[in-house]
Design a protein around this motif. Structure first.
Motif, PDB file in Angstrom:
ATOM      1  N   CYS A 284       0.862  -1.190   0.000  1.00 45.66           N
ATOM      2  CA  CYS A 284       0.000   0.000   0.000  1.00 45.66           C
ATOM      3  C   CYS A 284       0.896   1.237   0.000  1.00 45.66           C
ATOM      4  N   THR A 291      -1.706  -5.112  -0.650  1.00 45.72           N
ATOM      5  CA  THR A 291      -3.044  -4.785  -1.162  1.00 45.72           C
ATOM      6  C   THR A 291      -3.112  -5.112  -2.648  1.00 45.72           C
ATOM      7  N   CYS A 296      -4.552   0.487   0.278  1.00 46.94           N
ATOM      8  CA  CYS A 296      -5.373  -0.571   0.895  1.00 46.94           C
ATOM      9  C   CYS A 296      -6.711  -0.005   1.386  1.00 46.94           C
TER      10      CYS A 296
END
Ligand code: SF4
Ligand code: ZN
Ligand code: ZN
Length: 310
Positions: A284, A291, A296
Protein backbone atom coordinates in the motif's frame (compact mmCIF):
# COMPACT_ATOMS: atom_id res chain seq x y z
CA UNK A 1 -27.60 -38.99 33.96
CA UNK A 2 -24.25 -40.66 34.59
CA UNK A 3 -20.89 -40.03 32.91
CA UNK A 4 -20.41 -42.61 30.16
CA UNK A 5 -16.64 -42.92 30.66
CA UNK A 6 -16.87 -43.26 34.45
CA UNK A 7 -19.64 -45.83 33.99
CA UNK A 8 -17.45 -47.90 31.68
CA UNK A 9 -14.82 -47.92 34.45
CA UNK A 10 -17.40 -49.10 36.98
CA UNK A 11 -17.76 -45.68 38.70
CA UNK A 12 -20.95 -43.68 39.20
CA UNK A 13 -20.24 -40.02 38.48
CA UNK A 14 -22.99 -37.52 37.61
CA UNK A 15 -22.74 -36.02 34.11
CA UNK A 16 -22.50 -32.21 33.82
CA UNK A 17 -23.24 -32.17 30.10
CA UNK A 18 -25.01 -34.28 27.52
CA UNK A 19 -23.59 -33.83 24.02
CA UNK A 20 -26.62 -34.81 22.02
CA UNK A 21 -25.06 -35.27 18.59
CA UNK A 22 -22.40 -37.62 20.01
CA UNK A 23 -24.88 -39.20 22.47
CA UNK A 24 -22.28 -38.55 25.14
CA UNK A 25 -22.93 -37.71 28.82
CA UNK A 26 -19.76 -36.63 30.66
CA UNK A 27 -18.70 -35.57 34.14
CA UNK A 28 -16.61 -32.40 34.61
CA UNK A 29 -13.24 -34.17 34.44
CA UNK A 30 -14.07 -36.21 31.36
CA UNK A 31 -15.80 -33.34 29.57
CA UNK A 32 -12.74 -31.09 30.02
CA UNK A 33 -10.50 -33.89 28.76
CA UNK A 34 -12.81 -34.57 25.81
CA UNK A 35 -12.98 -30.87 24.92
CA UNK A 36 -9.21 -30.44 24.90
CA UNK A 37 -8.72 -33.64 22.94
CA UNK A 38 -11.20 -32.51 20.26
CA UNK A 39 -9.40 -29.17 19.89
CA UNK A 40 -5.96 -30.77 19.67
CA UNK A 41 -7.28 -33.28 17.13
CA UNK A 42 -8.52 -30.43 14.92
CA UNK A 43 -5.18 -28.58 15.22
CA UNK A 44 -3.32 -31.73 14.18
CA UNK A 45 -5.74 -32.77 11.44
CA UNK A 46 -5.46 -29.43 9.64
CA UNK A 47 -1.74 -28.99 10.52
CA UNK A 48 -2.63 -25.61 12.03
CA UNK A 49 0.53 -25.09 14.09
CA UNK A 50 3.03 -26.90 16.29
CA UNK A 51 4.29 -26.52 19.85
CA UNK A 52 7.35 -24.40 19.06
CA UNK A 53 5.48 -21.90 16.87
CA UNK A 54 4.33 -18.61 18.37
CA UNK A 55 0.58 -18.14 18.06
CA UNK A 56 -1.40 -14.93 18.44
CA UNK A 57 -4.86 -15.56 19.88
CA UNK A 58 -7.36 -12.88 18.86
CA UNK A 59 -9.27 -12.23 22.08
CA UNK A 60 -12.46 -10.18 22.21
CA UNK A 61 -13.44 -10.86 25.83
CA UNK A 62 -16.06 -13.41 24.79
CA UNK A 63 -16.25 -17.07 25.83
CA UNK A 64 -14.83 -18.50 22.60
CA UNK A 65 -11.62 -16.54 22.31
CA UNK A 66 -10.82 -16.55 26.03
CA UNK A 67 -11.44 -20.29 26.29
CA UNK A 68 -9.20 -20.86 23.28
CA UNK A 69 -6.40 -18.80 24.77
CA UNK A 70 -6.51 -20.65 28.08
CA UNK A 71 -6.75 -24.06 26.42
CA UNK A 72 -3.85 -23.50 24.03
CA UNK A 73 -1.70 -22.12 26.83
CA UNK A 74 -2.50 -25.05 29.14
CA UNK A 75 -1.78 -27.48 26.30
CA UNK A 76 1.76 -26.05 26.12
CA UNK A 77 1.57 -23.82 23.03
CA UNK A 78 3.46 -20.54 22.92
CA UNK A 79 0.71 -17.92 22.91
CA UNK A 80 0.21 -14.20 23.04
CA UNK A 81 -3.21 -12.55 23.26
CA UNK A 82 -4.17 -9.77 20.86
CA UNK A 83 -7.08 -7.52 21.73
CA UNK A 84 -8.45 -4.74 19.53
CA UNK A 85 -10.16 -2.08 21.58
CA UNK A 86 -12.87 -0.68 19.31
CA UNK A 87 -13.96 2.19 21.57
CA UNK A 88 -17.60 1.10 21.84
CA UNK A 89 -19.10 3.03 24.79
CA UNK A 90 -22.58 1.49 24.88
CA UNK A 91 -22.85 -0.45 28.14
CA UNK A 92 -19.11 0.11 28.54
CA UNK A 93 -18.64 -2.73 26.06
CA UNK A 94 -15.03 -2.03 25.06
CA UNK A 95 -13.84 -1.23 28.58
CA UNK A 96 -15.37 -4.38 30.05
CA UNK A 97 -14.04 -6.53 27.18
CA UNK A 98 -10.50 -5.24 27.69
CA UNK A 99 -10.70 -5.84 31.46
CA UNK A 100 -11.69 -9.46 30.93
CA UNK A 101 -8.85 -10.05 28.50
CA UNK A 102 -6.38 -8.49 30.94
CA UNK A 103 -7.77 -10.61 33.75
CA UNK A 104 -7.16 -13.82 31.81
CA UNK A 105 -3.71 -12.68 30.71
CA UNK A 106 -2.77 -12.30 34.38
CA UNK A 107 -4.32 -15.64 35.29
CA UNK A 108 -2.47 -17.62 32.64
CA UNK A 109 0.60 -15.38 32.87
CA UNK A 110 0.80 -14.57 29.17
CA UNK A 111 1.36 -11.23 27.40
CA UNK A 112 -1.59 -9.33 25.96
CA UNK A 113 -1.09 -6.93 23.06
CA UNK A 114 -3.75 -4.21 23.03
CA UNK A 115 -4.43 -2.25 19.87
CA UNK A 116 -6.49 0.83 20.73
CA UNK A 117 -8.32 2.07 17.64
CA UNK A 118 -8.93 5.57 19.01
CA UNK A 119 -5.26 6.02 19.94
CA UNK A 120 -3.93 4.64 16.66
CA UNK A 121 -6.45 6.06 14.22
CA UNK A 122 -7.96 8.95 16.24
CA UNK A 123 -11.46 7.50 15.94
CA UNK A 124 -13.51 4.67 17.40
CA UNK A 125 -15.03 2.07 15.07
CA UNK A 126 -18.46 3.72 15.31
CA UNK A 127 -16.96 7.12 14.40
CA UNK A 128 -15.07 5.56 11.49
CA UNK A 129 -18.27 3.97 10.15
CA UNK A 130 -20.24 7.21 10.57
CA UNK A 131 -17.61 9.55 9.11
CA UNK A 132 -17.01 7.30 6.12
CA UNK A 133 -20.74 7.31 5.40
CA UNK A 134 -21.10 3.55 5.76
CA UNK A 135 -24.08 1.95 7.45
CA UNK A 136 -22.55 -1.54 7.56
CA UNK A 137 -20.45 -1.04 10.68
CA UNK A 138 -19.72 -4.78 11.00
CA UNK A 139 -18.20 -5.01 7.57
CA UNK A 140 -15.95 -1.96 8.28
CA UNK A 141 -15.11 -3.45 11.65
CA UNK A 142 -14.15 -6.75 9.97
CA UNK A 143 -11.88 -4.92 7.50
CA UNK A 144 -10.10 -3.07 10.31
CA UNK A 145 -9.78 -6.16 12.50
CA UNK A 146 -8.24 -8.21 9.68
CA UNK A 147 -5.85 -5.38 8.86
CA UNK A 148 -4.75 -4.91 12.47
CA UNK A 149 -4.30 -8.65 13.07
CA UNK A 150 -2.08 -8.93 9.97
CA UNK A 151 -0.05 -5.94 11.10
CA UNK A 152 0.46 -7.32 14.61
CA UNK A 153 1.30 -10.79 13.27
CA UNK A 154 3.95 -9.29 11.03
CA UNK A 155 5.41 -7.07 13.74
CA UNK A 156 5.48 -9.82 16.38
CA UNK A 157 6.67 -12.47 13.94
CA UNK A 158 3.73 -14.75 14.75
CA UNK A 159 3.33 -18.07 12.97
CA UNK A 160 -0.48 -17.80 12.96
CA UNK A 161 -3.47 -15.97 14.36
CA UNK A 162 -5.96 -18.26 16.08
CA UNK A 163 -9.58 -17.15 16.40
CA UNK A 164 -12.40 -18.59 18.50
CA UNK A 165 -14.83 -19.26 15.62
CA UNK A 166 -16.97 -22.24 16.56
CA UNK A 167 -19.21 -24.72 14.76
CA UNK A 168 -22.27 -22.48 15.14
CA UNK A 169 -20.38 -19.59 13.49
CA UNK A 170 -18.93 -21.71 10.70
CA UNK A 171 -22.15 -23.53 9.85
CA UNK A 172 -24.09 -20.22 9.86
CA UNK A 173 -21.58 -18.64 7.47
CA UNK A 174 -21.78 -21.77 5.31
CA UNK A 175 -25.57 -21.64 5.20
CA UNK A 176 -25.56 -17.96 4.35
CA UNK A 177 -23.00 -18.45 1.55
CA UNK A 178 -24.88 -21.49 0.23
CA UNK A 179 -28.23 -19.74 0.14
CA UNK A 180 -26.69 -16.93 -1.90
CA UNK A 181 -24.37 -19.33 -3.82
CA UNK A 182 -21.36 -17.20 -3.07
CA UNK A 183 -18.91 -19.43 -4.93
CA UNK A 184 -15.88 -17.27 -4.08
CA UNK A 185 -16.58 -17.42 -0.34
CA UNK A 186 -17.46 -21.12 -0.48
CA UNK A 187 -14.15 -21.83 -2.18
CA UNK A 188 -12.28 -20.09 0.62
CA UNK A 189 -14.20 -21.19 3.73
CA UNK A 190 -11.83 -23.49 5.62
CA UNK A 191 -10.43 -23.89 9.17
CA UNK A 192 -7.03 -22.71 7.90
CA UNK A 193 -6.38 -19.65 5.79
CA UNK A 194 -2.85 -19.93 4.45
CA UNK A 195 -0.37 -17.11 4.82
CA UNK A 196 0.63 -15.00 1.86
CA UNK A 197 3.15 -12.12 1.80
CA UNK A 198 1.95 -9.80 4.54
CA UNK A 199 -1.19 -11.80 5.25
CA UNK A 200 -0.97 -13.92 8.38
CA UNK A 201 -1.97 -17.57 8.58
CA UNK A 202 -5.41 -17.77 10.27
CA UNK A 203 -6.66 -20.85 12.08
CA UNK A 204 -9.89 -21.86 13.83
CA UNK A 205 -9.18 -24.69 16.31
CA UNK A 206 -12.77 -24.60 17.72
CA UNK A 207 -14.47 -25.04 14.33
CA UNK A 208 -15.99 -28.43 15.27
CA UNK A 209 -17.11 -27.42 18.78
CA UNK A 210 -20.49 -25.86 19.50
CA UNK A 211 -21.28 -22.69 21.45
CA UNK A 212 -22.88 -24.82 24.15
CA UNK A 213 -19.73 -26.91 24.55
CA UNK A 214 -17.52 -23.83 24.68
CA UNK A 215 -19.70 -22.02 27.21
CA UNK A 216 -19.64 -25.15 29.38
CA UNK A 217 -15.85 -25.30 29.11
CA UNK A 218 -15.51 -21.60 30.05
CA UNK A 219 -17.78 -21.97 33.09
CA UNK A 220 -16.15 -25.18 34.29
CA UNK A 221 -12.70 -23.61 33.94
CA UNK A 222 -13.80 -20.50 35.84
CA UNK A 223 -13.16 -18.11 32.94
CA UNK A 224 -14.88 -14.72 33.26
CA UNK A 225 -16.23 -13.63 29.90
CA UNK A 226 -18.58 -11.03 28.37
CA UNK A 227 -22.03 -12.53 28.53
CA UNK A 228 -23.57 -9.89 26.32
CA UNK A 229 -22.26 -9.56 22.79
CA UNK A 230 -21.26 -6.37 21.03
CA UNK A 231 -24.19 -3.90 20.99
CA UNK A 232 -23.83 -3.66 17.20
CA UNK A 233 -24.26 -7.41 16.71
CA UNK A 234 -28.00 -6.94 16.15
CA UNK A 235 -27.14 -5.38 12.78
CA UNK A 236 -25.49 -8.60 11.64
CA UNK A 237 -27.48 -11.21 9.71
CA UNK A 238 -25.81 -14.30 11.18
CA UNK A 239 -28.29 -14.73 14.10
CA UNK A 240 -31.06 -15.60 11.62
CA UNK A 241 -28.93 -18.36 10.08
CA UNK A 242 -27.96 -19.58 13.54
CA UNK A 243 -31.61 -19.78 14.55
CA UNK A 244 -32.49 -21.72 11.40
CA UNK A 245 -29.70 -24.19 12.10
CA UNK A 246 -30.63 -24.46 15.79
CA UNK A 247 -34.13 -25.51 14.70
CA UNK A 248 -32.74 -28.17 12.36
CA UNK A 249 -30.30 -29.31 15.05
CA UNK A 250 -33.16 -29.69 17.49
CA UNK A 251 -35.13 -31.82 15.03
CA UNK A 252 -32.10 -33.72 13.73
CA UNK A 253 -29.15 -33.77 16.16
CA UNK A 254 -25.82 -33.62 14.34
CA UNK A 255 -27.08 -31.47 11.45
CA UNK A 256 -24.58 -28.63 12.02
CA UNK A 257 -21.56 -30.90 12.31
CA UNK A 258 -22.61 -33.00 9.31
CA UNK A 259 -23.38 -29.94 7.19
CA UNK A 260 -19.96 -28.37 7.87
CA UNK A 261 -17.84 -31.54 7.80
CA UNK A 262 -19.42 -32.87 4.61
CA UNK A 263 -18.98 -29.46 2.99
CA UNK A 264 -15.26 -29.50 3.82
CA UNK A 265 -14.91 -33.03 2.46
CA UNK A 266 -17.14 -33.01 -0.61
CA UNK A 267 -18.04 -29.51 -1.77
CA UNK A 268 -15.17 -27.24 -0.76
CA UNK A 269 -12.60 -28.88 -3.13
CA UNK A 270 -14.98 -28.31 -6.07
CA UNK A 271 -15.62 -24.65 -5.21
CA UNK A 272 -11.93 -24.15 -4.54
CA UNK A 273 -11.08 -25.15 -8.12
CA UNK A 274 -13.62 -22.63 -9.39
CA UNK A 275 -12.09 -19.82 -7.37
CA UNK A 276 -8.38 -20.32 -7.92
CA UNK A 277 -7.56 -16.74 -8.80
CA UNK A 278 -4.28 -15.37 -7.54
CA UNK A 279 -4.21 -11.64 -7.11
CA UNK A 280 -0.99 -9.69 -7.42
CA UNK A 281 -0.20 -7.97 -4.17
CA UNK A 282 1.71 -4.72 -3.94
CA UNK A 283 2.58 -2.68 -0.84
CA UNK A 284 0.00 0.00 0.00
CA UNK A 285 1.42 3.40 -0.96
CA UNK A 286 0.45 4.81 2.43
CA UNK A 287 1.00 2.10 5.05
CA UNK A 288 3.02 -0.52 3.19
CA UNK A 289 0.66 -3.40 3.97
CA UNK A 290 -0.10 -5.73 1.02
CA UNK A 291 -3.04 -4.78 -1.16
CA UNK A 292 -4.45 -5.54 -4.59
CA UNK A 293 -4.92 -1.82 -5.30
CA UNK A 294 -2.54 1.13 -4.94
CA UNK A 295 -3.96 2.01 -1.53
CA UNK A 296 -5.37 -0.57 0.89
CA UNK A 297 -9.00 -0.44 2.00
CA UNK A 298 -8.17 0.75 5.54
CA UNK A 299 -6.05 3.65 4.29
CA UNK A 300 -8.76 4.52 1.74
CA UNK A 301 -11.33 4.78 4.55
CA UNK A 302 -8.95 6.77 6.77
CA UNK A 303 -8.12 9.15 3.93
CA UNK A 304 -11.81 9.73 3.31
CA UNK A 305 -12.34 10.49 7.00
CA UNK A 306 -9.40 12.88 7.09
CA UNK A 307 -11.04 14.70 4.16
CA UNK A 308 -14.25 14.93 6.18
CA UNK A 309 -12.33 16.10 9.28
CA UNK A 310 -10.53 18.80 7.31
FE1 SF4 B 1 -17.43 -5.29 15.19
FE2 SF4 B 1 -19.96 -5.75 14.43
FE3 SF4 B 1 -18.62 -7.63 15.78
FE4 SF4 B 1 -19.37 -5.38 17.01
S1 SF4 B 1 -20.73 -6.96 16.14
S2 SF4 B 1 -17.37 -6.35 17.16
S3 SF4 B 1 -19.14 -3.87 15.38
S4 SF4 B 1 -18.13 -6.87 13.75
ZN1 ZN C 1 -16.47 -39.25 34.15
ZN1 ZN D 1 -2.66 1.08 3.70
Amino acid sequence: MLCKICKAKGKREKAVIFIRHHRLALCKKHFLEWFQKQTLKTIKHFSMFKKNEKIGVAVSGGKDSLSLWQLLTEAGFETVGIHISLGIDTEDYSKKSLNLCQKLAEKINKPLIVFDLKKEFEHTIEEIAKLSGRKDICSICGTFKRYIMNKVALKENLYAIATGHNLDDESAVLLSNTIRWEIGYLGRQYPVLHEREGFARKVKPFCFLTEKEIVSYAILKGIDFMETGCPNAKMATSPAYKQALAYLEHKMPGTKLRFYKEFLKKAKPIFEKETKEEYDLTPCKICGMPTTADICSVCRILEKIRGVDA
